[in-house]
Motif scaffolding. Structure first.
Motif, PDB file in Angstrom:
ATOM      1  N   ASN A   1       0.832  -1.203   0.000  1.00 12.67           N
ATOM      2  CA  ASN A   1       0.000   0.000   0.000  1.00 12.67           C
ATOM      3  C   ASN A   1       0.873   1.261   0.000  1.00 12.67           C
ATOM      4  O   ASN A   1       0.788   2.111   0.891  1.00 12.67           O
ATOM      5  N   VAL A   2       1.732   1.337  -1.011  1.00 14.80           N
ATOM      6  CA  VAL A   2       2.653   2.464  -1.140  1.00 14.80           C
ATOM      7  C   VAL A   2       2.354   3.224  -2.426  1.00 14.80           C
ATOM      8  O   VAL A   2       2.107   2.633  -3.479  1.00 14.80           O
ATOM      9  N   VAL A   3       2.378   4.556  -2.330  1.00 17.28           N
ATOM     10  CA  VAL A   3       2.093   5.419  -3.476  1.00 17.28           C
ATOM     11  C   VAL A   3       3.280   6.338  -3.737  1.00 17.28           C
ATOM     12  O   VAL A   3       3.787   6.997  -2.823  1.00 17.28           O
ATOM     13  N   PHE A   4       3.739   6.347  -4.984  1.00 18.84           N
ATOM     14  CA  PHE A   4       4.718   7.331  -5.447  1.00 18.84           C
ATOM     15  C   PHE A   4       3.989   8.213  -6.458  1.00 18.84           C
ATOM     16  O   PHE A   4       3.584   7.721  -7.521  1.00 18.84           O
ATOM     17  N   LYS A   5       3.814   9.467  -6.166  1.00 23.32           N
ATOM     18  CA  LYS A   5       3.070  10.347  -7.064  1.00 23.32           C
ATOM     19  C   LYS A   5       3.856  11.629  -7.321  1.00 23.32           C
ATOM     20  O   LYS A   5       4.254  12.319  -6.385  1.00 23.32           O
ATOM     21  N   GLY A   6       4.114  11.898  -8.609  1.00 21.35           N
ATOM     22  CA  GLY A   6       4.857  13.100  -8.972  1.00 21.35           C
ATOM     23  C   GLY A   6       6.290  13.061  -8.481  1.00 21.35           C
ATOM     24  O   GLY A   6       6.853  14.107  -8.132  1.00 21.35           O
ATOM     25  N   CYS A   7       6.894  11.882  -8.469  1.00 20.97           N
ATOM     26  CA  CYS A   7       8.235  11.728  -7.908  1.00 20.97           C
ATOM     27  C   CYS A   7       9.301  11.552  -8.997  1.00 20.97           C
ATOM     28  O   CYS A   7       9.018  11.081 -10.093  1.00 20.97           O
ATOM     29  N   TYR A   8      10.518  11.923  -8.657  1.00 23.37           N
ATOM     30  CA  TYR A   8      11.675  11.777  -9.543  1.00 23.37           C
ATOM     31  C   TYR A   8      12.505  10.618  -9.008  1.00 23.37           C
ATOM     32  O   TYR A   8      13.207  10.756  -8.002  1.00 23.37           O
ATOM     33  N   LEU A   9      12.378   9.462  -9.672  1.00 21.52           N
ATOM     34  CA  LEU A   9      12.963   8.217  -9.191  1.00 21.52           C
ATOM     35  C   LEU A   9      14.044   7.676 -10.119  1.00 21.52           C
ATOM     36  O   LEU A   9      14.338   6.476 -10.105  1.00 21.52           O
ATOM     37  N   ASN A  10      14.628   8.528 -10.929  1.00 22.25           N
ATOM     38  CA  ASN A  10      15.670   8.070 -11.831  1.00 22.25           C
ATOM     39  C   ASN A  10      16.811   7.412 -11.043  1.00 22.25           C
ATOM     40  O   ASN A  10      17.190   7.878  -9.957  1.00 22.25           O
ATOM     41  N   LEU A  11      17.337   6.314 -11.597  1.00 22.36           N
ATOM     42  CA  LEU A  11      18.456   5.576 -11.014  1.00 22.36           C
ATOM     43  C   LEU A  11      18.120   4.965  -9.647  1.00 22.36           C
ATOM     44  O   LEU A  11      19.021   4.586  -8.902  1.00 22.36           O
ATOM     45  N   SER A  12      16.854   4.868  -9.321  1.00 22.02           N
ATOM     46  CA  SER A  12      16.467   4.243  -8.060  1.00 22.02           C
ATOM     47  C   SER A  12      16.648   2.732  -8.150  1.00 22.02           C
ATOM     48  O   SER A  12      16.638   2.147  -9.230  1.00 22.02           O
ATOM     49  N   SER A  13      16.800   2.089  -6.979  1.00 25.16           N
ATOM     50  CA  SER A  13      17.030   0.648  -6.942  1.00 25.16           C
ATOM     51  C   SER A  13      15.960  -0.048  -6.109  1.00 25.16           C
ATOM     52  O   SER A  13      15.775   0.269  -4.931  1.00 25.16           O
ATOM     53  N   PHE A  14      15.259  -1.001  -6.756  1.00 22.44           N
ATOM     54  CA  PHE A  14      14.263  -1.827  -6.070  1.00 22.44           C
ATOM     55  C   PHE A  14      14.645  -3.309  -6.159  1.00 22.44           C
ATOM     56  O   PHE A  14      13.815  -4.173  -5.918  1.00 22.44           O
TER      57      PHE A  14
END
Length: 214
Positions: A113-126
């Motif tokens: 139940n996680v929301v990412f909205k309007g975010c800058y996630l370049n080069l992020s690691s999951f």
């Protein structure tokens, strides 16, 4: 929230006391029911820190490592968490709104139940994370790493996914049709059951070795 699937929102009390993180951290590493805003948190290396019903607003994190952090009912609003170490995090009912998350490390994390909205996630690691009931909306995920990630009821809407890595991650049931990308790293096997637009299908057909005759 305009998600097409049901995601539980963060449960935040109507009134929160204003707090300073350094003053809130005690021996039990538990921070609850407070607003932390308009500040910089820097040079912190804390393992297994827990946040419960906390709102971060206009907070910049610099040289911060919160490995195995636990966040329940937490909102990050207009925060900068670039290069923050959240490896092994457990996030439940968390909202990240209009945040800069360049290079954030969320590998081996559990998201519910996680929301990412309007975010800058370049080069992020999951990498090696487990995502369920998670939404990425109006966000940039260029060169993001989703290697060997479990994706269950995860949506991407109006996102830039160019050159994102989904190697080893099954995209069955994942709808990519409303997103933009020129290239993805993904195997033929993991594309089975993925939902794409007609233009995207042409690109993926080349991945499968098909020759398209005009």
């Amino acid at each position: 929230m305009t998600n097409t699937m049901k995601i539980q929102q963060a449960k935040i009390p109507k009134s929160l006391r204003t707090a300073v993180l350094d003053e809130e951290i005690t021996d039990d590493l538990y921070v609850e029911q407070c607003l932390i805003s308009n500040c910089t948190i820097d040079e912190k290396d804390i393992h297994r820190l827990r946040f419960d019903q906390v709102v971060f607003q206009n907070v910049t994190f610099i040289d911060v490592s919160f490995k195995s952090i636990e966040c329940t009912d937490v909102i990050f609003d207009k925060c900068d968490l670039s290069n923050v170490q959240f490896r092994g995090a457990v996030l439940h009912r968390v909202e990240m709104k209009n945040c800069k998350l360049l290079g954030i490390n969320l590998s081996e994390a559990t998201l519910r139940n996680v929301v990412f909205k309007g975010c800058y996630l370049n080069l992020s690691s999951f990498g090696y994370s487990d995502l369920k009931q998670t939404s990425f909306t109006d966000s940039s995920l260029s060169n993001a790493d989703f290697y060997e990630v479990k994706l269950n009821k995860v949506e991407f809407i109006d996102c830039n996914l160019n050159e994102a890595n989904f190697g080893g991650s099954s995209l069955k049931g994942i709808d990519l049709s409303k997103n933009q990308f020129e290239q993805l790293t993904v195997s033929r096997e993991d594309l089975e059951g993925c939902i794409v637009s007609s233009d995207q299908a042409i690109g993926f057909s080349r991945l499968m070795g098909l020759i398209i005759k005009e």
